[in-house]
Design a protein around this motif. Structure first.
Motif, PDB file in Angstrom:
ATOM      1  N   UNK A   1       0.815  -1.212   0.000  1.00 55.54           N
ATOM      2  CA  UNK A   1       0.000   0.000   0.000  1.00 55.54           C
ATOM      3  C   UNK A   1       0.851   1.265   0.000  1.00 55.54           C
ATOM      4  N   UNK A   2       1.942   1.258   0.752  1.00 54.16           N
ATOM      5  CA  UNK A   2       2.756   2.462   0.894  1.00 54.16           C
ATOM      6  C   UNK A   2       4.012   2.446   0.038  1.00 54.16           C
ATOM      7  N   UNK A   3       4.268   1.365  -0.662  1.00 52.92           N
ATOM      8  CA  UNK A   3       5.455   1.295  -1.494  1.00 52.92           C
ATOM      9  C   UNK A   3       5.319   2.147  -2.742  1.00 52.92           C
ATOM     10  N   UNK A   4       6.437   2.477  -3.366  1.00 50.86           N
ATOM     11  CA  UNK A   4       6.376   3.285  -4.597  1.00 50.86           C
ATOM     12  C   UNK A   4       5.655   2.541  -5.714  1.00 50.86           C
ATOM     13  N   UNK A   5       4.815   3.276  -6.409  1.00 48.23           N
ATOM     14  CA  UNK A   5       4.068   2.692  -7.507  1.00 48.23           C
ATOM     15  C   UNK A   5       2.790   2.001  -7.109  1.00 48.23           C
ATOM     16  N   UNK A   6       2.458   1.954  -5.820  1.00 53.24           N
ATOM     17  CA  UNK A   6       1.213   1.314  -5.393  1.00 53.24           C
ATOM     18  C   UNK A   6       0.015   2.181  -5.764  1.00 53.24           C
ATOM     19  N   UNK A   7      -1.136   1.571  -5.814  1.00 56.86           N
ATOM     20  CA  UNK A   7      -2.348   2.281  -6.214  1.00 56.86           C
ATOM     21  C   UNK A   7      -2.671   3.414  -5.244  1.00 56.86           C
ATOM     22  N   UNK A   8      -2.487   3.167  -3.965  1.00 58.81           N
ATOM     23  CA  UNK A   8      -2.799   4.185  -2.969  1.00 58.81           C
ATOM     24  C   UNK A   8      -1.860   5.382  -3.090  1.00 58.81           C
TER      25      UNK A   8
ATOM     26  N   UNK B   1     -10.367   0.549   5.068  1.00 64.00           N
ATOM     27  CA  UNK B   1      -9.200  -0.222   5.467  1.00 64.00           C
ATOM     28  C   UNK B   1      -9.669  -1.437   6.255  1.00 64.00           C
ATOM     29  N   UNK B   2      -9.330  -2.612   5.748  1.00 64.67           N
ATOM     30  CA  UNK B   2      -9.717  -3.863   6.403  1.00 64.67           C
ATOM     31  C   UNK B   2      -8.457  -4.604   6.808  1.00 64.67           C
TER      32      UNK B   2
ATOM     33  N   UNK C   1      -9.099  -1.537   0.787  1.00 67.58           N
ATOM     34  CA  UNK C   1      -7.687  -1.898   0.839  1.00 67.58           C
ATOM     35  C   UNK C   1      -7.482  -2.833   2.026  1.00 67.58           C
ATOM     36  N   UNK C   2      -6.834  -3.950   1.759  1.00 68.44           N
ATOM     37  CA  UNK C   2      -6.601  -4.961   2.789  1.00 68.44           C
ATOM     38  C   UNK C   2      -5.225  -4.737   3.393  1.00 68.44           C
ATOM     39  N   UNK C   3      -5.161  -4.609   4.711  1.00 72.17           N
ATOM     40  CA  UNK C   3      -3.902  -4.486   5.442  1.00 72.17           C
ATOM     41  C   UNK C   3      -3.572  -5.834   6.057  1.00 72.17           C
TER      42      UNK C   3
END
Length: 579
Positions: free
Chosen positions: A86-93, A107-108, A213-215
């Motif tokens: 989720x927080x990495x470069x290039x992620x949708x978020x 957020x689930x 978004x699944x955590x």
């Protein structure tokens, strides 16, 4: 000019006037030699610099009593640990964040994985106004108030408002529908956090307007990094505080309260020593050799010099007990840091283990995940795995009757016609759980689970019913053949009911009847034993089973090809696979 008027020139108005006047009245009644001695003491005391209490505000008091997990929340996305998808470069978020808005999000994820922290950081990154509510203590009126404020702010300043709703699944369907028009019109961006499956707990209308978004649960490396960073931040803060506080001896230390604290305290002042003897001096004094001294065992290596009680084993225990929950890990860390530096490692580890309870929600996804793992382990003839999941559920407080009911189903679904003793044993185990109860009935359940795991498996009856059910749903109005109908009256017999039916016990040989409607005549729902139609042959999966669970030996059921033995074919295939 009198002494009182002289003093008033150098004294601020207010409470200083009263103290000066009382001092003047008291000094008039003191003898001359006593007054001189007291003045000399005041002059010598004036050389000592008093230590004034720092100004403490109400917000700092509230922040100081917050748990460690709340005080050490990351302040930027660069400090956020975990959830690289989720927080990495290039992620949708992140791509949505770079465009300036994230839209409405759900957020689930499990507790302590960073849902609240990530929501705050997203709002901070987009320069949006952040409002936070909890569905446990809020209602529609609170949401309406936030929406009205968000609409006014958007009209006046153009700034968006992000509403973070924790435990969003606690809102019922009517309460969830209040967000629909405001999300559609763009007046509000909703970020909901939930530990429950949104597919079951949130309305489809709300889910269609939000992105889910699944955590994932944090890994051990993530927890270790979070704990290490927390200790480094605490150590740095303690060092700054020690540098800002002057080191005074016990003889010349005086604490003066100038009344500048803006919040009054109803508790009496408690004198506490400002400095404590260092650990090194205590150790040096206590380790002097004597006539009866015994060698002390080596102390575990500390990871941080400021906290010698935080040893590598203690840190590993914190990581293990937290089970991917950062909040639990920081709470355990707070217990360790508050312990005396001389605490024994074994005592500290025992205290940590007693302070953590098993996380198991009998109404949540964890329950159904574990019972699914138990059922699938039995189906796969893995008795050890099945007993493990059984123990996990029972130790967490699961109702043994719930497990027994599932095993009754498993006895017919997976063992079925291969072992007709499985179902009676399952029924007997269920009755034993009713009569005996926990903890003794765990023995009965273990007996049943082990038996079902090692029993031969057959799904012919289960699969046969599924095929018949599909056929029955095609046309529920198909009539029963006349030969199969009941004919209790003469009229029914005259209408042809049961005409031509052959009563099987009357014959010395097999006979046939029209058992099925003409549309399904010749259809075989219950197939013969050994019928492998519609079964998948996966050579890679079979090789994996042979290597991991059969000791590298070929499966005895491998078909022979070209007159070769199955073992030769398997070994040849294995060599080709490895090559």
């Amino acid at each position: 000019m009198s002494q009182a008027s002289l003093t008033s020139l150098f004294t601020p108005s207010g409470k200083g006037d009263q103290s000066t006047a009382s001092f003047t009245q008291a000094s008039s009644s003191i003898p001359r030699h006593t007054r001189k001695r007291s003045e000399a003491e005041d002059l010598s005391a004036a050389d000592i610099t008093p230590l004034k209490r720092q100004r403490v505000t109400a917000s700092s008091r509230l922040q100081s009593v917050a748990p460690l997990a709340e005080r050490l929340r990351p302040q930027s996305l660069d400090e956020f640990v975990g959830q690289p998808h989720l927080t990495g470069p290039g992620s949708l978020l992140i791509r949505q964040l770079e465009r300036g808005a994230t839209g409405s999000i759900i957020f689930w994820g499990p507790p302590g994985c960073g849902k609240t922290t990530l929501a705050r950081l997203l709002a901070k990154r987009t320069n949006a106004v952040f409002k936070e509510l909890s569905a446990t203590d809020s209602g529609i009126a609170d949401v309406r108030a936030v929406v009205e404020e968000a609409k006014n702010l958007l009209a006046l300043t153009g700034r968006r408002t992000v509403l973070f709703l924790d435990e969003v699944h606690r809102f019922n369907k009517a309460q969830q529908d209040i967000f629909l028009p405001f999300i559609e019109q763009g007046h509000l961006q909703l970020i909901g956090a939930t530990t429950e499956n949104p597919s079951f707990r949130l309305t489809s209308a709300l889910l269609s307007r939000c992105r889910v978004f699944v955590l994932e649960r944090l890994t051990d490396d993530d927890i270790r990094q979070i704990v290490t960073q927390a200790v480094e931040r605490i150590s740095k803060t303690d060092a700054i505080n020690q540098m800002a506080t002057p080191q005074l001896t016990a003889d010349d230390t005086r604490v003066v309260d100038d009344g500048s604290s803006d919040v009054a305290s109803s508790q009496p002042d408690i004198e506490e020593p400002l400095s404590q003897p260092s650990l090194s001096s205590e150790v040096s004094q206590g380790s002097q050799p004597g006539p009866s001294s015994t060698p002390t065992p080596p102390q575990p290596t500390a990871l941080f010099s400021a906290y010698p009680q935080l040893t590598p084993k203690v840190l590993s225990t914190i990581v293990s007990l937290s089970t991917g929950d950062a909040r639990t890990a920081l709470s355990l860390l707070e217990l360790v840091l508050s312990a005396p530096p001389t605490s024994e490692e074994g005592t500290l580890l025992a205290a940590l283990r007693r302070s953590v309870s098993t996380a198991y929600d009998r109404s949540g996804d964890a329950r159904y995940d574990m019972i699914s793992a138990l059922h699938k382990s039995v189906r796969g003839s893995q008795g050890s795995a099945a007993l493990y999941w059984l123990a996990r559920m029972l130790n967490a407080g699961e109702d043994p009757l719930y497990v027994a009911r599932r095993m009754v189903v498993c006895a017919s679904e997976d063992i079925g016609l291969a072992d007709n003793h499985a179902l009676p044993l399952a029924i007997a185990t269920y009755q034993a759980c009713q009569i005996i109860g926990m903890p003794e009935c765990r023995i009965n359940l273990a007996h049943l689970v082990a038996y079902l795991s090692e029993a031969p498996k057959s799904t012919r009856s289960y699969e046969g019913y599924n095929r018949a059910e599909e056929a029955a749903k095609l046309d529920p109005s198909i009539p029963v053949p006349l030969m199969m109908r009941n004919a209790p009256t003469r009229l029914m017999k005259d209408l042809g009911y049961a005409r031509g039916y052959k009563y099987n016990p009357e014959y010395a040989h097999p006979v046939t009847n029209d058992y099925l409607p003409i549309q399904f005549r010749g259809e075989e729902f219950l197939r013969k034993e050994g019928d492998k139609r519609d079964k998948v042959w996966d050579e890679d999966a079979l090789l994996q089973w042979e290597l991991q669970e059969n000791g590298g030996r070929p499966w005895s059921g491998r078909p022979s090809e070209s007159g070769k033995a199955p073992s030769q074919n398997v070994s040849q295939s294995t060599q080709e696979k490895q090559g």
